[in-house]
Design an enzyme around this catalytic site. Structure first.
Site: not given
Ligand code: GLV
Length: 327
Positions: A161, A269, A293
Site C-alpha cells: 500500500g 521497528d 516503534h
Molecule cells: O505504527 C504507527 C501507526 O499505525 O500509526
C-alpha cells in the site's frame, strides 16, 4: 458575549502538537488528557462525558466502556495513526460512529525509516557497534563484517500500500533488480510499471526475496504469519524488515531463525510486546536492528497527523464524510 462553543472534543493524548489541533478551536471546546498512559483511563472516562468527538491515541483501547461514558452525543472519532488496533471497530460501527485515521500522513516518515532499517540490518550496524564497544574492530581481514548488497537484489513486499510503495520509490535509487509484492488485490498497472513490481504468491515472495519488507496491518490473517515454517522457506541471505505490527511475526521463531543464521538479519521497528523489555532475548542477537516503534516520530509528521485527525473530526461533527475514513 457568550463564548460557548457548540462542540466538545477530547484529546486523549497528553502531547499532541498544539498547531495540529488549532483548527478545532473555533468550534470546539478542547478537553485535554493530562495524565500519562497507561494510568489515565479513569481521567479519560471522566473527561469524555458529554464529548462530541475524540482524538484517540496511545495504547489503551477505545471500547464500549469509553463510548458509554461519553454518551450518545459522540459523533466522531479519529486516531492520529495508521493502525486502528487500539479501537474496537465493530463497537463503533454498531453505534454508527465514524472513525478516521491518518495513514497518508505517516507514509513518508515510515518509508524513510524502513530504508534505514533495511540498510542497517543488511550492513550489520548493530554488530559493528558491538565490535567497537568490545574492542574487536578487525582491521586485518577482508572478509570481516561483510554485509548483503542492495544493488541487483530482489525486494519483496508483504503489503504494498502507501508505505510499501513509498519504500519502493526510495529504493529505486539503489539499483535493485526487481520488486515483488504479495497483497490480496493487485495494485494498478501504472504502479506496477512505475516500480517494475510484480504480484506473486506468498511462497514465491518467500523463496525469491533478498529483502522482505512487512508493511501490512495486523489482521486475523496476518497474526503470527511469519513463523518458523515461513522462515525456513526464505533465503539464508535474506533480510527481514518489519514496520507493520510486531504480532505479524512469531518473535520466538524469529529469534531462532536469526540465532541459527537461518536468515541473515532483521530490522524491526515493531515488536511484541511493546515496549520490548530490555532483557528480551531478541536483543542479545547481533543480527537484529531494532528501533522503538518510531516510524512516524518526526516533528512534521506528528503535526500533519494531528491536523488531519482534527479535520476528520470536524467533518464528522458536520455530519460529512471524513477526509480520511478508517472504514
Ligand atoms: O505504527 C504507527 C501507526 O499505525 O500509526
Amino acid at each position: 458575549m457568550s463564548t460557548t462553543k457548540p462542540f466538545k472534543v477530547l484529546i486523549a493524548h497528553t502531547d499532541v502538537p498544539p498547531e495540529g489541533i488549532e483548527i478545532l478551536k473555533e468550534q470546539c471546546e478542547i478537553l485535554q488528557v493530562i495524565n500519562e498512559p497507561p494510568k489515565n483511563r479513569p481521567e479519560i472516562l471522566e473527561k469524555i462525558r458529554g464529548a462530541h468527538a475524540v482524538i484517540w491515541g496511545g495504547r489503551d483501547i477505545l471500547n464500549a466502556e469509553i463510548l458509554d461514558a461519553a454518551g450518545p452525543q459522540l459523533k466522531a472519532v479519529s486516531t492520529m495513526s495508521s493502525g486502528i488496533n487500539n479501537v474496537d471497530v465493530p463497537e463503533l460501527k454498531k453505534r454508527g460512529i465514524p472513525l478516521g485515521s491518518t495513514p497518508a500522513m505517516l507514509t513518508v516518515a515510515v518509508a524513510d525509516l524502513t530504508v534505514g532499517l533495511l540498510i542497517a540490518a543488511a550492513r550489520r550496524f548493530q554488530e559493528g557497534r558491538r565490535k567497537i564497544d568490545s574492542d574487536k574492530w578487525d582491521k586485518d581481514h577482508l572478509n570481516w563484517m561483510l554485509g548483503q548488497d542492495i544493488r541487483d537484489s530482489t525486494v519483496g513486499f508483504y503489503g504494498f500500500g502507501g508505505i510499501g510503495q513509498a519504500v519502493a520509490k526510495r529504493l529505486m535509487g539503489f539499483d535493485i533488480k526487481r520488486m515483488l509484492y504479495t497483497t490480496r488485490n493487485r495494485v494498478s498497472q501504472d504502479i506496477e510499471e512505475r516500480f517494475n513490481a510484480k504480484k506473486v504468491d506468498f511462497e514465491t515472495l518467500l523463496a525469491e526475496s533478498d529483502f522482505l519488507i512487512i508493511a501490512s496491518p495486523l489482521t486475523k490473517e496476518t497474526l503470527g504469519l511469519f513463523n518458523a515454517t515461513v522462515f525456513n522457506k526464505m533465503k539464508e541471505t535474506a533480510v527481514l524488515v518489519n514496520v507493520g505490527r510486531g504480532k505479524i511475526v512469531n518473535q520466538d521463531d524469529l529469534y531462532e531463525a536469526l540465532k541459527s543464521n537461518r536468515i541473515f538479519a532483521a530490522g524491526l521497528d515493531v515488536m511484541d510486546p511493546e515496549p520490548l523489555p530490555s532483557n528480551d532475548k531478541l536483543l542479545t542477537l547481533d543480527n537484529v536492528v531494532v528501533t522503538p516503534h518510531v516510524g512516524y516520530a518526526t516533528r512534521r509528521t506528528r503535526v500533519d497527523a494531528a491536523n488531519l485527525a482534527s479535520r476528520n473530526v470536524l467533518k464528522g461533527l458536520a455530519g460529512e464524510p471524513m477526509l480520511s475514513p478508517a472504514y
